[in-house]
Design a protein around this motif. Sequence first.
Motif, PDB file in Angstrom:
ATOM      1  N   GLY A 202       0.804  -1.218   0.000  1.00 34.98           N
ATOM      2  CA  GLY A 202       0.000   0.000   0.000  1.00 34.98           C
ATOM      3  C   GLY A 202       0.832   1.260   0.000  1.00 34.98           C
ATOM      4  O   GLY A 202       0.505   2.248  -0.682  1.00 34.98           O
ATOM      5  N   SER A 203       1.918   1.274   0.765  1.00 39.51           N
ATOM      6  CA  SER A 203       2.753   2.474   0.825  1.00 39.51           C
ATOM      7  C   SER A 203       3.449   2.759  -0.506  1.00 39.51           C
ATOM      8  O   SER A 203       3.720   3.918  -0.837  1.00 39.51           O
ATOM      9  CB  SER A 203       3.797   2.317   1.936  1.00 39.51           C
ATOM     10  N   ARG A 204       3.722   1.690  -1.290  1.00 40.48           N
ATOM     11  CA  ARG A 204       4.406   1.899  -2.564  1.00 40.48           C
ATOM     12  C   ARG A 204       3.474   2.375  -3.674  1.00 40.48           C
ATOM     13  O   ARG A 204       3.898   3.089  -4.585  1.00 40.48           O
ATOM     14  CB  ARG A 204       5.107   0.598  -2.989  1.00 40.48           C
ATOM     15  N   VAL A 205       2.198   1.940  -3.611  1.00 39.46           N
ATOM     16  CA  VAL A 205       1.297   2.244  -4.733  1.00 39.46           C
ATOM     17  C   VAL A 205       0.216   3.256  -4.370  1.00 39.46           C
ATOM     18  O   VAL A 205      -0.696   3.491  -5.174  1.00 39.46           O
ATOM     19  CB  VAL A 205       0.627   0.939  -5.241  1.00 39.46           C
ATOM     20  N   ILE A 206       0.281   3.841  -3.186  1.00 41.56           N
ATOM     21  CA  ILE A 206      -0.804   4.718  -2.752  1.00 41.56           C
ATOM     22  C   ILE A 206      -0.933   5.947  -3.645  1.00 41.56           C
ATOM     23  O   ILE A 206      -2.037   6.494  -3.833  1.00 41.56           O
ATOM     24  CB  ILE A 206      -0.603   5.133  -1.275  1.00 41.56           C
ATOM     25  N   GLN A 207       0.188   6.395  -4.243  1.00 43.47           N
ATOM     26  CA  GLN A 207       0.124   7.573  -5.109  1.00 43.47           C
ATOM     27  C   GLN A 207      -0.209   7.200  -6.559  1.00 43.47           C
ATOM     28  O   GLN A 207      -0.962   7.907  -7.225  1.00 43.47           O
ATOM     29  CB  GLN A 207       1.474   8.311  -5.066  1.00 43.47           C
ATOM     30  N   THR A 208       0.322   6.100  -7.021  1.00 40.28           N
ATOM     31  CA  THR A 208       0.169   5.748  -8.436  1.00 40.28           C
ATOM     32  C   THR A 208      -1.016   4.840  -8.707  1.00 40.28           C
ATOM     33  O   THR A 208      -1.620   4.893  -9.782  1.00 40.28           O
ATOM     34  CB  THR A 208       1.458   5.070  -8.940  1.00 40.28           C
ATOM     35  N   GLN A 209      -1.337   3.941  -7.758  1.00 40.52           N
ATOM     36  CA  GLN A 209      -2.419   2.981  -7.966  1.00 40.52           C
ATOM     37  C   GLN A 209      -3.332   2.973  -6.736  1.00 40.52           C
ATOM     38  O   GLN A 209      -3.244   2.098  -5.884  1.00 40.52           O
ATOM     39  CB  GLN A 209      -1.857   1.576  -8.220  1.00 40.52           C
ATOM     40  N   PRO A 210      -4.199   3.951  -6.638  1.00 33.41           N
ATOM     41  CA  PRO A 210      -5.072   4.044  -5.455  1.00 33.41           C
ATOM     42  C   PRO A 210      -5.965   2.825  -5.258  1.00 33.41           C
ATOM     43  O   PRO A 210      -6.252   2.443  -4.113  1.00 33.41           O
ATOM     44  CB  PRO A 210      -5.899   5.297  -5.735  1.00 33.41           C
ATOM     45  N   ALA A 211      -6.406   2.187  -6.336  1.00 31.50           N
ATOM     46  CA  ALA A 211      -7.285   1.018  -6.202  1.00 31.50           C
ATOM     47  C   ALA A 211      -6.561  -0.125  -5.495  1.00 31.50           C
ATOM     48  O   ALA A 211      -7.115  -0.778  -4.593  1.00 31.50           O
ATOM     49  CB  ALA A 211      -7.779   0.575  -7.586  1.00 31.50           C
ATOM     50  N   GLU A 212      -5.316  -0.395  -5.890  1.00 31.40           N
ATOM     51  CA  GLU A 212      -4.558  -1.446  -5.231  1.00 31.40           C
ATOM     52  C   GLU A 212      -4.250  -1.075  -3.786  1.00 31.40           C
ATOM     53  O   GLU A 212      -4.214  -1.939  -2.896  1.00 31.40           O
ATOM     54  CB  GLU A 212      -3.265  -1.718  -5.998  1.00 31.40           C
ATOM     55  N   ALA A 213      -4.025   0.189  -3.531  1.00 32.78           N
ATOM     56  CA  ALA A 213      -3.784   0.627  -2.157  1.00 32.78           C
ATOM     57  C   ALA A 213      -5.017   0.395  -1.297  1.00 32.78           C
ATOM     58  O   ALA A 213      -4.917  -0.028  -0.135  1.00 32.78           O
ATOM     59  CB  ALA A 213      -3.384   2.105  -2.139  1.00 32.78           C
ATOM     60  N   ARG A 214      -6.204   0.679  -1.867  1.00 32.65           N
ATOM     61  CA  ARG A 214      -7.424   0.421  -1.105  1.00 32.65           C
ATOM     62  C   ARG A 214      -7.588  -1.069  -0.825  1.00 32.65           C
ATOM     63  O   ARG A 214      -8.018  -1.465   0.264  1.00 32.65           O
ATOM     64  CB  ARG A 214      -8.629   0.971  -1.879  1.00 32.65           C
ATOM     65  N   GLU A 215      -7.260  -1.920  -1.810  1.00 26.59           N
ATOM     66  CA  GLU A 215      -7.340  -3.363  -1.588  1.00 26.59           C
ATOM     67  C   GLU A 215      -6.375  -3.805  -0.483  1.00 26.59           C
ATOM     68  O   GLU A 215      -6.710  -4.645   0.355  1.00 26.59           O
ATOM     69  CB  GLU A 215      -7.037  -4.110  -2.886  1.00 26.59           C
ATOM     70  N   ALA A 216      -5.194  -3.230  -0.487  1.00 26.84           N
ATOM     71  CA  ALA A 216      -4.223  -3.571   0.561  1.00 26.84           C
ATOM     72  C   ALA A 216      -4.739  -3.150   1.933  1.00 26.84           C
ATOM     73  O   ALA A 216      -4.648  -3.897   2.923  1.00 26.84           O
ATOM     74  CB  ALA A 216      -2.871  -2.918   0.266  1.00 26.84           C
ATOM     75  N   LEU A 217      -5.294  -1.943   2.012  1.00 25.17           N
ATOM     76  CA  LEU A 217      -5.836  -1.482   3.289  1.00 25.17           C
ATOM     77  C   LEU A 217      -7.017  -2.337   3.728  1.00 25.17           C
ATOM     78  O   LEU A 217      -7.196  -2.627   4.924  1.00 25.17           O
ATOM     79  CB  LEU A 217      -6.256  -0.013   3.166  1.00 25.17           C
TER      80      LEU A 217
END
Length: 391
Positions: A202-217
């Motif tokens: 999540g910390s790596r993709v929170i800026q570039t891929q918000p959807a994957e960051a939401r899935e991680a969270l």
Amino acid sequence: MTRTKTVAWAGGASYLLMVGLLVGGATRASGTVHAVGSLLAVSLLVGVVRRKPQLALTMTLLGSTAVVVGTPSSVHEGLAASYQGQYLSYLAVDLVLGFIVATCARRASIVAVAVSVAVQLLVIGGFAHGDNLTINGVIALLAMAASCMAGLLSRERREHAVVLRAQEVAEAVTAERLRIARELHDMVAHSIGIIAIQAGVGSRVIQTQPAEAREALRAIETTSRETLSGLRRTLVSLRQADRGTTVSEQSPLAPSPGLADVEQLAAATADAGVRVDVRRNGEQRPVPADIDLSAYRIVQEALTNVVRHAGTGHCRVTIDYGDEELSVEVVDDGRGATGNGSAHGFGIIGMRERVGLLGGRLSAGPRPEGGFRVAARLPLPAPVGVPVEAR
């Protein structure tokens, strides 16, 4: 309690009454008859012996001495039979003395022995003469020594039993602490490993891929809630055990996980970035709860090590239901650098403990072709055979 006390005192009064009747109401009977009667009468003192053993000893000393003093010696009984006469009543004293040595404090036992020896030897010395004095004195000492030895043996056996019981309790507490430590480790380590992986993603993709960051969270939230629920169940179970709560009262708690939950475990591991291929061989059937839970925990810990240390995106879990044993195997194609597990905590140590408690075998180590392999074989109980009727 009051009723028991009343019965005890009534027995003591009845004993004194019986001794008085023996001494005063049967003057023509032989000394042996008086002694046997006093021995039978001592059974009335059972309640007093259990509640007040020193008082019971005093009463038997008085009663036996009254029988000896109040009964005329028979000069026709001979030397060998002389102690079997009225002095036989002192065996009642020896019985109570043995009970005191077995149950009372050492100082009280020493005082009781000293008083008994002094009274018996003084009475025998005052009423026996010649060779009778030596014979009766030696027999009295031997009888007292035998009762004291029996009491000491009983005391040692009881103290030894207490020590063994204390050791059993200590071992049971240690075993329970180890079991709880394994459960907490297996439950928390897997979840924290997944949370760490998802947090990193999540910390790596929170800026570039918000959807994957939401899935991680979302995965972190789900795993955290499940872990907290498991910890809460464990703590509630421990508190209920401290209060003596029975297992039947813990029905609201969720059941322990088992092999049926391996697919759900694989899905959670996949969320952490490691795809798990689950294979089941043999006839799938229910297995004992302890084997089911241990097999699940072994798979869980092995998958945790794959997520945290293997550096691979794929592993395989194989569950084999054999006729005599249950086999579980977790194989990955990663770095294979976990060795014996000592460098990464107590995971493999806990697995070995679980397998050892069930009488099974565990192998864990790097594979020659690369990766790491964990394999456990857990013996299954023999099925109960159905008897065949003879024709």
